[in-house]
Design an enzyme around this catalytic site. Structure first.
Site, PDB file in Angstrom:
ATOM      1  CE  LYS A  81      -4.391   1.210   0.181  1.00 36.70           C
ATOM      2  NZ  LYS A  81      -5.592   0.578  -0.336  1.00 36.70           N
ATOM      3  CG  ASP A  94      -7.286   3.661  -0.857  1.00 36.80           C
ATOM      4  OD1 ASP A  94      -7.749   2.510  -0.745  1.00 36.80           O
ATOM      5  OD2 ASP A  94      -7.379   4.497   0.054  1.00 36.80           O
TER       6      ASP A  94
HETATM    7  P1  NDP Z   1     -12.799   8.138  -2.890  1.00 37.05           P
HETATM    8  O1  NDP Z   1     -11.742   9.142  -2.660  1.00 37.05           O
HETATM    9  O2  NDP Z   1     -13.298   7.930  -4.278  1.00 37.05           O
HETATM   10  O3  NDP Z   1     -14.054   8.437  -1.968  1.00 37.05           O
HETATM   11  C1  NDP Z   1     -13.951   8.531  -0.577  1.00 37.05           C
HETATM   12  C2  NDP Z   1     -15.305   8.971  -0.051  1.00 37.05           C
HETATM   13  O4  NDP Z   1     -15.301   8.873   1.369  1.00 37.05           O
HETATM   14  C3  NDP Z   1     -15.625  10.421  -0.371  1.00 37.05           C
HETATM   15  O5  NDP Z   1     -16.998  10.552  -0.551  1.00 37.05           O
HETATM   16  C4  NDP Z   1     -15.149  11.141   0.890  1.00 37.05           C
HETATM   17  O6  NDP Z   1     -15.774  12.387   1.128  1.00 37.05           O
HETATM   18  C5  NDP Z   1     -15.604  10.148   1.923  1.00 37.05           C
HETATM   19  N1  NDP Z   1     -14.862  10.357   3.163  1.00 37.05           N
HETATM   20  C6  NDP Z   1     -13.528  10.398   3.336  1.00 37.05           C
HETATM   21  N2  NDP Z   1     -13.229  10.623   4.624  1.00 37.05           N
HETATM   22  C7  NDP Z   1     -14.413  10.721   5.268  1.00 37.05           C
HETATM   23  C8  NDP Z   1     -14.785  10.924   6.607  1.00 37.05           C
HETATM   24  N3  NDP Z   1     -13.854  11.108   7.556  1.00 37.05           N
HETATM   25  N4  NDP Z   1     -16.112  10.940   6.909  1.00 37.05           N
HETATM   26  C9  NDP Z   1     -17.049  10.733   5.943  1.00 37.05           C
HETATM   27  N5  NDP Z   1     -16.750  10.546   4.655  1.00 37.05           N
HETATM   28  C10 NDP Z   1     -15.454  10.525   4.323  1.00 37.05           C
HETATM   29  O7  NDP Z   1     -12.221   6.764  -2.287  1.00 37.05           O
HETATM   30  P2  NDP Z   1     -12.694   5.281  -2.607  1.00 37.05           P
HETATM   31  O8  NDP Z   1     -14.151   5.229  -2.826  1.00 37.05           O
HETATM   32  O9  NDP Z   1     -11.770   4.722  -3.620  1.00 37.05           O
HETATM   33  O10 NDP Z   1     -12.324   4.555  -1.228  1.00 37.05           O
HETATM   34  C11 NDP Z   1     -13.242   4.484  -0.136  1.00 37.05           C
HETATM   35  C12 NDP Z   1     -12.825   3.396   0.814  1.00 37.05           C
HETATM   36  O11 NDP Z   1     -12.804   2.142   0.129  1.00 37.05           O
HETATM   37  C13 NDP Z   1     -11.441   3.526   1.451  1.00 37.05           C
HETATM   38  O12 NDP Z   1     -11.456   2.971   2.743  1.00 37.05           O
HETATM   39  C14 NDP Z   1     -10.584   2.654   0.551  1.00 37.05           C
HETATM   40  O13 NDP Z   1      -9.406   2.212   1.213  1.00 37.05           O
HETATM   41  C15 NDP Z   1     -11.540   1.514   0.284  1.00 37.05           C
HETATM   42  N6  NDP Z   1     -11.250   0.701  -0.886  1.00 37.05           N
HETATM   43  C16 NDP Z   1     -11.171   1.271  -2.123  1.00 37.05           C
HETATM   44  C17 NDP Z   1     -10.921   0.495  -3.220  1.00 37.05           C
HETATM   45  C18 NDP Z   1     -10.961   1.038  -4.615  1.00 37.05           C
HETATM   46  O14 NDP Z   1     -10.931   0.227  -5.545  1.00 37.05           O
HETATM   47  N7  NDP Z   1     -11.050   2.318  -4.827  1.00 37.05           N
HETATM   48  C19 NDP Z   1     -10.630  -0.952  -3.081  1.00 37.05           C
HETATM   49  C20 NDP Z   1     -10.855  -1.468  -1.753  1.00 37.05           C
HETATM   50  C21 NDP Z   1     -11.115  -0.650  -0.707  1.00 37.05           C
HETATM   51  P3  NDP Z   1     -14.942  13.746   0.897  1.00 37.05           P
HETATM   52  O15 NDP Z   1     -14.982  13.968  -0.574  1.00 37.05           O
HETATM   53  O16 NDP Z   1     -15.688  14.757   1.688  1.00 37.05           O
HETATM   54  O17 NDP Z   1     -13.560  13.516   1.436  1.00 37.05           O
END
Ligand code: NDP
Length: 452
Positions: free
Chosen positions: A129, A169
């Protein structure tokens, strides 16, 4: 206390002592270790080979300076990380996170989880990672590009299709992967498609990769529900976040006949009793690059709930399924209480470690089905491995074929977790099933490869 349990306690103490202050990393290790007592009782060879000590220590941790210049000419210095955790099963594989909260401990917790998750996919990928404390919010396209180029100017020497294959991510989507790949290609003078995944479809990407984590989480949820004669058809669902994972989880829930009535970002949540209009939400988040509050402004049926997590929507409606898809420790005891009160039957983690240990305990006590991230969100990395396969054979598969592979992989992960939990006397506990199945696969490969 058995010798195995004693070793678990000793090694956990060592992990805390050696990695002070890295609480998320401690939490991730503790969760896996909690599942291993019966495994070590049955397999003393893992204790003899010091697998616990070895599996907690990353093979390599790289920290580097990332200098870049903003649009006004001001120089900024960020910190870049790549933790190459475990290569027993294949080249290191795992995403890059760009978020101001990223510290070495964050990357270590994510890398540690990734090792077991990747094992569960059944595909030949090790775990790693990386990321940076760079905050992409509010930055121009040019600033993001210069940051990505600077990041890759150091990272390129540590990655490659047979070495370490990063992906996206939080804060790293297709745009950032494009800038990173461009710089990698420029520095190495090689079109090495397999060095990064999550690429655009016309330049080496795989269909379904964008959708895979969200879709896979929903498939996993559907399999869990089936064990109790239920399904997503007609279910009311809450999804936290509105990023990549959340958007495609919402889309797949709707395709399977459920209705997602709540979504969020870090500023607040929306409640839309008519069901989230996923095309509108995608337009707002990915094209307009606006906050989720804009969704409520543009959609008559929706209400904005500022400064509250999406679990607050459970005060307004009954809830069958909750999918935390935003970030770590976002579903705590209070959130779990709201969900159980609203009748939730299943929770599956689209994000990595979004549920606190106290919340997991509470959900278990309420007999809620619980799918841990390392199983439920493994569809993303599995499809990244399918992208690597396509790159290696210079092929590109159809959407239907790739989605079918994803569905099969999620079904097999579900079955493996369920069967392993049963074998170790914890039937129905997907947390122990996932931890044990992933651990055994990696541990056996490590023993076979000697003390390295
Ligand atoms: P993105 O950056 O596309 O989206 C993240 C989302 O989470 C945004 O809507 C963001 O809002 C919100 N967010 C972040 N921090 C907070 C918080 N403290 N409270 C509430 N909302 C929050 O990321 P991903 O969708 O790619 O990733 C999301 C999760 O999934 C992570 O844990 C990641 O590790 C996991 N994951 C992702 C994978 C992938 O393929 N992308 C694979 C496996 C796991 P804002 O815009 O306001 O920050």
């Amino acid at each position: 206390m058995t010798p195995g349990s004693r070793r678990i306690a000793e090694v956990y103490d060592q992990v805390i002592g050696r990695n002070p202050g890295e609480t998320e990393f401690h939490q991730a290790v503790s969760e896996v270790f909690d599942s291993l007592h019966r495994v070590l009782a049955k397999h003393p060879e893992y204790v003899d080979a010091s697998i616990l000590e070895r599996i907690c220590e990353p093979e390599r941790q790289i920290i580097f300076r990332v200098p870049w210049t903003d649009d006004t000419g001001t120089v900024h210095i960020n910190r870049g990380f790549r933790v190459q955790y475990n290569s027993a099963l294949g080249p290191y594989k795992g995403g890059l996170r760009f978020h101001p909260t990223v510290l070495l401990g964050t990357v270590k917790f994510l890398g540690f989880e990734q090792v077991f998750k990747n094992a569960l996919t059944g595909l030949p990928i090790g775990g790693g990672k990386g990321g940076s404390d760079f905050d992409p919010k509010g930055r121009s396209e040019g600033e993001i590009m210069r940051f990505c180029q600077s990041f890759m100017t150091e990272a390129y020497r540590h990655i490659g299709d047979r070495v370490d294959v990063p992906a996206g991510d939080i804060g790293v989507g297709r745009r950032e992967i494009g800038f990173l790949f461009g710089q990698y290609k420029r520095i190495t003078n090689r079109y090495e498609s397999g060095a990064l995944t999550g690429k655009g479809i016309t330049w080496g990407g795989s269909l379904v990769r964008t959708e895979a984590t969200g879709y896979g989480t929903v498939y996993f949820t559907e399999h869990m529900l089936h064990t109790r004669g239920r399904s997503l058809d007609g279910a009311t669902v809450l999804v936290s976040g509105s990023g990549n994972v959340a958007l495609y989880a919402i889309e797949k829930v709707h395709q399977l006949g459920g209705t997602v009535v709540g979504a969020s970002d870090s500023g607040g949540s929306v409640y839309d009793p008519d069901g989230i209009d996923v095309d509108l939400l995608r337009e707002i988040k990915e094209v307009q690059r606006e906050r989720i509050s804009s969704y409520a402004e543009q959609r008559g049926s929706a209400e904005y709930i500022p400064n509250r997590q999406v679990w607050a929507v459970a005060e307004k409606t009954s809830v069958d399924v909750a999918l935390p898809c935003a970030t770590q420790n976002e579903l705590d005891e209070d959130g779990a209480k709201l969900l159980t009160k609203a009748g939730v039957a299943a929770v599956a983690e689209g994000a990595n470690m979004p549920t606190t240990p106290e919340a997991i305990r509470l959900l278990r006590e309420a007999d809620v089905l619980f799918g841990p991230g390392k199983a439920a969100n493994a569809g993303g990395v599995a499809t990244s491995a399918l992208e690597m396969q396509q790159n290696a054979t210079r092929d590109s598969w159809t959407f239907d074929h790739t989605e079918q592979r994803l569905e099969e992989i999620m079904e097999s992960i579900h079955a493996r977790c369920a069967a392993t939990a049963e074998e170790y006397g914890t039937a129905g506990d997907y947390v122990s099933g996932a931890n044990i199945a992933g651990f055994i696969q990696v541990a056996d490969a490590m023993i076979a490869q000697g003390v390295i």
